[in-house]
Design an enzyme around this catalytic site. Structure first.
Site, PDB file in Angstrom:
ATOM      1  N   SER A  64       0.815  -1.216   0.000  1.00 31.25           N
ATOM      2  CA  SER A  64       0.000   0.000   0.000  1.00 31.25           C
ATOM      3  C   SER A  64       0.845   1.260   0.000  1.00 31.25           C
ATOM      4  O   SER A  64       2.012   1.257   0.405  1.00 31.25           O
ATOM      5  CB  SER A  64      -0.926   0.002   1.214  1.00 31.25           C
ATOM      6  OG  SER A  64      -1.765  -1.126   1.211  1.00 31.25           O
TER       7      SER A  64
HETATM    8  N1  SAH Z   1      -1.125  -4.693   4.069  1.00 35.50           N
HETATM    9  C1  SAH Z   1      -0.378  -4.713   2.833  1.00 35.50           C
HETATM   10  C2  SAH Z   1      -1.269  -4.472   1.650  1.00 35.50           C
HETATM   11  C3  SAH Z   1      -1.420  -5.692   0.834  1.00 35.50           C
HETATM   12  S1  SAH Z   1      -2.569  -5.533  -0.513  1.00 35.50           S
HETATM   13  C4  SAH Z   1       0.772  -3.724   2.928  1.00 35.50           C
HETATM   14  O1  SAH Z   1       1.378  -3.689   3.966  1.00 35.50           O
HETATM   15  O2  SAH Z   1       1.076  -3.039   1.979  1.00 35.50           O
HETATM   16  C5  SAH Z   1      -3.991  -6.304   0.170  1.00 35.50           C
HETATM   17  C6  SAH Z   1      -3.899  -7.759   0.468  1.00 35.50           C
HETATM   18  O3  SAH Z   1      -5.201  -8.194   0.851  1.00 35.50           O
HETATM   19  C7  SAH Z   1      -3.499  -8.660  -0.707  1.00 35.50           C
HETATM   20  O4  SAH Z   1      -2.341  -9.356  -0.355  1.00 35.50           O
HETATM   21  C8  SAH Z   1      -4.692  -9.618  -0.863  1.00 35.50           C
HETATM   22  O5  SAH Z   1      -4.330 -10.954  -1.197  1.00 35.50           O
HETATM   23  C9  SAH Z   1      -5.310  -9.557   0.530  1.00 35.50           C
HETATM   24  N2  SAH Z   1      -6.712  -9.964   0.626  1.00 35.50           N
HETATM   25  C10 SAH Z   1      -7.739  -9.721  -0.224  1.00 35.50           C
HETATM   26  N3  SAH Z   1      -8.866 -10.288   0.226  1.00 35.50           N
HETATM   27  C11 SAH Z   1      -8.553 -10.905   1.416  1.00 35.50           C
HETATM   28  C12 SAH Z   1      -9.282 -11.683   2.357  1.00 35.50           C
HETATM   29  N4  SAH Z   1     -10.586 -11.969   2.211  1.00 35.50           N
HETATM   30  N5  SAH Z   1      -8.630 -12.150   3.452  1.00 35.50           N
HETATM   31  C13 SAH Z   1      -7.310 -11.905   3.643  1.00 35.50           C
HETATM   32  N6  SAH Z   1      -6.560 -11.203   2.774  1.00 35.50           N
HETATM   33  C14 SAH Z   1      -7.176 -10.698   1.670  1.00 35.50           C
END
Ligand code: SAH
Length: 217
Positions: A64
């Site tokens: 993010s």
């Molecule tokens: N927190 C991260 C952002 C990752 S992007 C950071 O530090 O930058 C968002 C993430 O959410 C992705 O890896 C995606 O696989 C996950 N995601 C989407 N739907 C989800 C769900 N139902 N349960 C858990 N993770 C999920």
């Protein structure tokens, strides 16, 4: 957290960019100045890791944008009180989980993509963060066995906020989530649980997140 000396100036610079983007909570800025963001992306992206932008982490997902991470974590703080037990949905590579671990008593972070859950584990291992638990599973169901949570943060956008997450929020707790308004528009939604049946919702900034998906892969 023992932060790499390499990129130390870059980390301060990133905290300044996040501040200039509107994040004012000094503890949040300090946490962003501490976590070495380059450690969470591929070596080929190290040079871009201290820009205020989202970057690819594989599996069609992203790390993010730091100012959005800062903004959302700032919104979880009620009257600047320290965070208690926090649940993150969407670990990705683990960057935000590392930032949260510096600000909260306990952090639980769920990821639905096995390969990313494993990646986050590998990336986070050297930091030996004692108050962070990574869980492989579907975050839409929350984590009933560790509920209630003082704060819940979603890193992926759904059409709404899943009911189990609302149920698992402590009374007085706060949840922040990007929610899709249409195919192309998303908005941050801050929800405070006022009593067992009453939730106060505030719609905030326009944002852009990857989709919240159900099931595990
Ligand atoms: N927190 C991260 C952002 C990752 S992007 C950071 O530090 O930058 C968002 C993430 O959410 C992705 O890896 C995606 O696989 C996950 N995601 C989407 N739907 C989800 C769900 N139902 N349960 C858990 N993770 C999920």
């Amino acid at each position: 957290m023992k932060a790499a000396e390499r990129f130390a100036g870059h980390r301060q610079e990133l905290a300044r960019k996040v501040h200039d983007a509107g994040v004012k909570n000094p503890q949040v800025l300090q946490a962003i100045a501490t976590v070495p963001r380059h450690s969470f992306v591929d070596a080929g992206l190290h040079a871009q890791a201290y820009e205020d932008s989202a970057l690819p982490i594989g599996h069609q997902q992203t790390i993010s944008k730091p100012s959005v991470v800062g903004r959302m974590i700032e919104l979880l703080h009620k009257n600047k009180q320290p965070l208690g037990k926090v649940l993150e949905i969407g670990t990705g590579c683990g960057y935000q989980a590392a930032v949260l671990s510096l600000l909260a008593k306990e952090v639980y972070s769920i990821e639905r993509v096995r390969a990313l859950h494993d990646l986050a584990r590998t990336k986070l291992r050297p930091f030996r963060i004692a108050n962070l638990r990574l869980i492989y599973g579907d975050g839409i169901r929350g984590l009933a066995q560790a509920a209630p949570f003082d704060a819940i943060i979603l890193a992926a956008a759904g059409l709404g906020v899943p009911d189990p997450l609302l149920d698992q929020l402590a009374i007085g707790g706060r949840l922040i989530a990007p929610v899709s308004k249409s195919e192309t528009e998303q908005q941050l939604l801050l929800i405070e649980r006022v009593s067992s049946h009453r939730y106060q919702r505030t719609a905030l900034d326009e944002v852009f997140f990857v989709p919240l998906q159900s099931g595990v892969i």
